[in-house]
Write an enzyme that holds these catalytic residues in place. Structure first.
Site, mmCIF file in Angstrom:
data_model
loop_
_atom_site.group_PDB
_atom_site.id
_atom_site.type_symbol
_atom_site.label_atom_id
_atom_site.label_comp_id
_atom_site.label_asym_id
_atom_site.label_seq_id
_atom_site.Cartn_x
_atom_site.Cartn_y
_atom_site.Cartn_z
ATOM 1 N N GLU A 18 7.872 -4.104 12.439
ATOM 2 C CA GLU A 18 7.496 -5.166 11.497
ATOM 3 C C GLU A 18 8.535 -5.231 10.379
ATOM 4 O O GLU A 18 8.916 -4.206 9.823
ATOM 5 C CB GLU A 18 6.114 -4.875 10.908
ATOM 6 C CG GLU A 18 5.659 -5.944 9.946
ATOM 7 C CD GLU A 18 4.162 -5.910 9.715
ATOM 8 O OE1 GLU A 18 3.396 -5.742 10.681
ATOM 9 O OE2 GLU A 18 3.759 -6.037 8.546
ATOM 10 N N HIS A 94 3.580 -13.871 10.975
ATOM 11 C CA HIS A 94 2.269 -13.749 10.342
ATOM 12 C C HIS A 94 1.898 -15.093 9.719
ATOM 13 O O HIS A 94 2.726 -15.736 9.072
ATOM 14 C CB HIS A 94 2.305 -12.671 9.261
ATOM 15 C CG HIS A 94 2.469 -11.291 9.810
ATOM 16 N ND1 HIS A 94 2.289 -10.152 9.068
ATOM 17 C CD2 HIS A 94 2.794 -10.868 11.066
ATOM 18 C CE1 HIS A 94 2.492 -9.090 9.826
ATOM 19 N NE2 HIS A 94 2.810 -9.490 11.048
ATOM 20 N N ASP A 126 -3.406 -12.016 0.271
ATOM 21 C CA ASP A 126 -3.994 -11.445 -0.939
ATOM 22 C C ASP A 126 -4.042 -12.454 -2.079
ATOM 23 O O ASP A 126 -3.521 -13.557 -1.974
ATOM 24 C CB ASP A 126 -3.207 -10.199 -1.359
ATOM 25 C CG ASP A 126 -3.589 -9.007 -0.480
ATOM 26 O OD1 ASP A 126 -4.795 -8.857 -0.200
ATOM 27 O OD2 ASP A 126 -2.684 -8.260 -0.076
ATOM 28 N N ALA A 144 -10.009 -14.492 7.438
ATOM 29 C CA ALA A 144 -9.116 -14.527 8.598
ATOM 30 C C ALA A 144 -9.855 -14.993 9.856
ATOM 31 O O ALA A 144 -9.257 -15.629 10.729
ATOM 32 C CB ALA A 144 -8.500 -13.144 8.817
ATOM 33 N N GLN A 200 -3.758 -1.155 9.292
ATOM 34 C CA GLN A 200 -3.044 -0.785 8.075
ATOM 35 C C GLN A 200 -2.439 0.600 8.291
ATOM 36 O O GLN A 200 -2.941 1.368 9.127
ATOM 37 C CB GLN A 200 -4.061 -0.749 6.906
ATOM 38 C CG GLN A 200 -3.491 -0.456 5.556
ATOM 39 C CD GLN A 200 -2.397 -1.434 5.183
ATOM 40 O OE1 GLN A 200 -1.241 -1.251 5.590
ATOM 41 N NE2 GLN A 200 -2.740 -2.467 4.454
HETATM 42 P P1 FAD Z 1 -10.214 -10.709 6.319
HETATM 43 O O1 FAD Z 1 -10.399 -10.228 7.690
HETATM 44 O O2 FAD Z 1 -10.587 -12.113 6.012
HETATM 45 O O3 FAD Z 1 -11.027 -9.714 5.361
HETATM 46 C C1 FAD Z 1 -10.861 -9.747 3.952
HETATM 47 C C2 FAD Z 1 -12.073 -9.113 3.282
HETATM 48 O O4 FAD Z 1 -13.189 -9.987 3.447
HETATM 49 C C3 FAD Z 1 -12.503 -7.774 3.899
HETATM 50 O O5 FAD Z 1 -12.993 -6.955 2.867
HETATM 51 C C4 FAD Z 1 -13.628 -8.156 4.861
HETATM 52 O O6 FAD Z 1 -14.540 -7.077 5.073
HETATM 53 C C5 FAD Z 1 -14.258 -9.322 4.112
HETATM 54 N N1 FAD Z 1 -14.898 -10.320 4.973
HETATM 55 C C6 FAD Z 1 -14.405 -10.865 6.104
HETATM 56 N N2 FAD Z 1 -15.245 -11.785 6.597
HETATM 57 C C7 FAD Z 1 -16.299 -11.840 5.738
HETATM 58 C C8 FAD Z 1 -17.487 -12.616 5.676
HETATM 59 N N3 FAD Z 1 -17.774 -13.527 6.613
HETATM 60 N N4 FAD Z 1 -18.329 -12.399 4.635
HETATM 61 C C9 FAD Z 1 -18.051 -11.493 3.667
HETATM 62 N N5 FAD Z 1 -16.933 -10.731 3.670
HETATM 63 C C10 FAD Z 1 -16.068 -10.908 4.693
HETATM 64 N N6 FAD Z 1 -0.672 -9.949 3.788
HETATM 65 C C11 FAD Z 1 0.209 -10.958 3.549
HETATM 66 O O7 FAD Z 1 0.100 -11.639 2.532
HETATM 67 N N7 FAD Z 1 1.209 -11.221 4.443
HETATM 68 C C12 FAD Z 1 1.385 -10.523 5.584
HETATM 69 O O8 FAD Z 1 2.299 -10.792 6.345
HETATM 70 C C13 FAD Z 1 0.482 -9.449 5.855
HETATM 71 N N8 FAD Z 1 0.587 -8.704 6.981
HETATM 72 C C14 FAD Z 1 -0.348 -7.751 7.268
HETATM 73 C C15 FAD Z 1 -0.290 -7.048 8.479
HETATM 74 C C16 FAD Z 1 -1.255 -6.094 8.800
HETATM 75 C C17 FAD Z 1 -1.171 -5.369 10.123
HETATM 76 C C18 FAD Z 1 -2.301 -5.812 7.891
HETATM 77 C C19 FAD Z 1 -3.350 -4.781 8.230
HETATM 78 C C20 FAD Z 1 -2.368 -6.491 6.676
HETATM 79 C C21 FAD Z 1 -1.411 -7.464 6.348
HETATM 80 N N9 FAD Z 1 -1.462 -8.189 5.162
HETATM 81 C C22 FAD Z 1 -0.564 -9.201 4.919
HETATM 82 C C23 FAD Z 1 -2.452 -7.865 4.130
HETATM 83 C C24 FAD Z 1 -3.744 -8.714 4.249
HETATM 84 O O9 FAD Z 1 -3.464 -10.077 4.091
HETATM 85 C C25 FAD Z 1 -4.684 -8.233 3.144
HETATM 86 O O10 FAD Z 1 -5.092 -6.918 3.390
HETATM 87 C C26 FAD Z 1 -5.878 -9.118 2.853
HETATM 88 O O11 FAD Z 1 -6.487 -8.652 1.638
HETATM 89 C C27 FAD Z 1 -6.953 -9.110 3.932
HETATM 90 O O12 FAD Z 1 -6.536 -9.762 5.057
HETATM 91 P P2 FAD Z 1 -7.427 -9.789 6.405
HETATM 92 O O13 FAD Z 1 -6.754 -10.689 7.331
HETATM 93 O O14 FAD Z 1 -7.752 -8.425 6.834
HETATM 94 O O15 FAD Z 1 -8.741 -10.512 5.788
#
Ligand code: FAD
Length: 309
Positions: A18, A94, A126, A144, A200
């Site tokens: 990555e 991404h 974020d 997501a 992560q």
């Molecule tokens: P989600 O899956 O939407 O979850 C976010 C939060 O909401 C979690 O606490 C989850 O439990 C909660 N949640 C989900 N659905 C619900 C619901 N229906 N009701 C209530 N709560 C809910 N960030 C960037 O900006 N750019 C990148 O390129 C990037 N790459 C990444 C690559 C990897 C492998 C990882 C693990 C993270 C990456 N991130 C990146 C960071 C990521 O965007 C952040 O961690 C962000 O805060 C959460 O993203 P997510 O897609 O996991 O969110």
């Protein structure tokens, strides 16, 4: 080829990488110099992160302020196209909800399809710097899982355009009330159409094994790929837990303390720890290991030499 096919057909575990797009103003050589030394280990795919726009406020002559978009990095799509052309390897851009309306994401998907890119990673992204909680963009997506659903129904709606990866958090996403709720939200991403999960980073494999067991118990059956980064500086001991809400085990921090700020010694401790982590993961049968390069290569190369030669 879709990444999900690699998980089905590869006879042995493989690495993936990555990278972060370089700052605007540099040429593609900056990324080539990171990737060239790693390509002999045949990573099956290279992920390219995406960073939301930030803003500054400029004072106007009449005393009011104008908001200006600051886009500090080369676009993810441009970096993907360049990597694909040079290395003939699959790229995984991404896609993030943060700062994007649905139509902007759709337009990016058309660009990717045009370039023959069939894999994406779907993430929420974020909050803006200084913003306490994530605020969805009006006309965009909140979670997501919604983004995954939108990507699945892209185009003619047959769901075949993209293979979709999503993020997982062995130590819990920092906003989730508990790990079990977080895993249920992750399950919703899979039920919306995600093909696999990349985690992560973590520094204690037990955390990963427990996480995978809990995911399986919750009914998540897709591949769960460990995301790994070698610790390389003293600064990271503070910065990584703060930025990614992860723990660094005492055994590792005490080794670093003993190194007494010797930069080279700390670098080597981090690399050796990572090699031991990867060997243990491979012995536990993981299908692949995903490396967060953070644009450093010497340590990742050493780990790949020890674990994937
Ligand atoms: P989600 O899956 O939407 O979850 C976010 C939060 O909401 C979690 O606490 C989850 O439990 C909660 N949640 C989900 N659905 C619900 C619901 N229906 N009701 C209530 N709560 C809910 N960030 C960037 O900006 N750019 C990148 O390129 C990037 N790459 C990444 C690559 C990897 C492998 C990882 C693990 C993270 C990456 N991130 C990146 C960071 C990521 O965007 C952040 O961690 C962000 O805060 C959460 O993203 P997510 O897609 O996991 O969110």
């Amino acid at each position: 080829m879709k990444i999900s096919q690699y998980f089905k057909t590869s006879s042995k575990p493989f690495p993936s990488l990555e990278i972060v797009p370089p700052l605007s103003g540099v040429t593609r050589e900056s990324i080539n110099s990171v990737l060239d030394p790693l390509m002999e280990f045949s990573p099956k795919y290279i992920n390219v992160t995406t960073h939301r726009d930030e803003f500054t406020y400029e004072r106007l002559p009449e005393g009011t302020f104008a908001r200006k978009v600051v886009r500090s990095r080369v676009s993810t799509v441009a970096v993907c196209a360049s990597i694909q052309e040079r290395y003939k390897v699959e790229v995984v851009p991404h896609i993030i909800c943060a700062g994007n309306e649905a139509y902007e994401i759709e337009s990016t998907l058309y660009d990717l399809k045009y370039l023959g890119i069939r894999n994406v990673m779907a993430l929420r992204g974020d909050s803006l710097v200084g913003e306490k909680r994530f605020t969805p963009t009006p006309g965009g997506y909140t979670y997501a899982s919604e983004l995954v659903r939108a990507i699945r129904s892209f185009g003619n709606g047959d769901g075949e355009d993209f293979c979709i990866g999503v993020g997982g958090y062995p130590e819990k996403h920092f906003e989730a009330a508990n790990l079990e709720d977080d895993i249920l939200h992750m399950k919703a991403k899979v039920e919306s159409g995600a093909d696999y999960i990349i985690t992560q980073m973590f520094f204690d494999n037990k955390v990963f094994y427990d996480f995978v067991a809990k995911c399986r118990a919750a009914g998540i059956t897709v591949p769960i790929i460990p995301g790994i980064k070698p610790l390389s500086t003293l600064r990271q001991v503070r910065f990584l837990p703060e930025s990614f809400s992860i723990d660094i085990p005492r055994e590792l921090t005490s080794q670093i303390e003993e190194a007494k700020e010797d930069k080279q010694a700390i670098y080597e401790i981090g690399t050796l720890w990572c090699i031991a982590q990867c060997k243990d993961l491979l012995s536990h049968g993981v299908p692949a290991i995903h490396f967060y390069t953070m644009s450093r290569t010497d340590n990742i190369r050493k780990v790949l030499e020890e674990c994937f030669r």
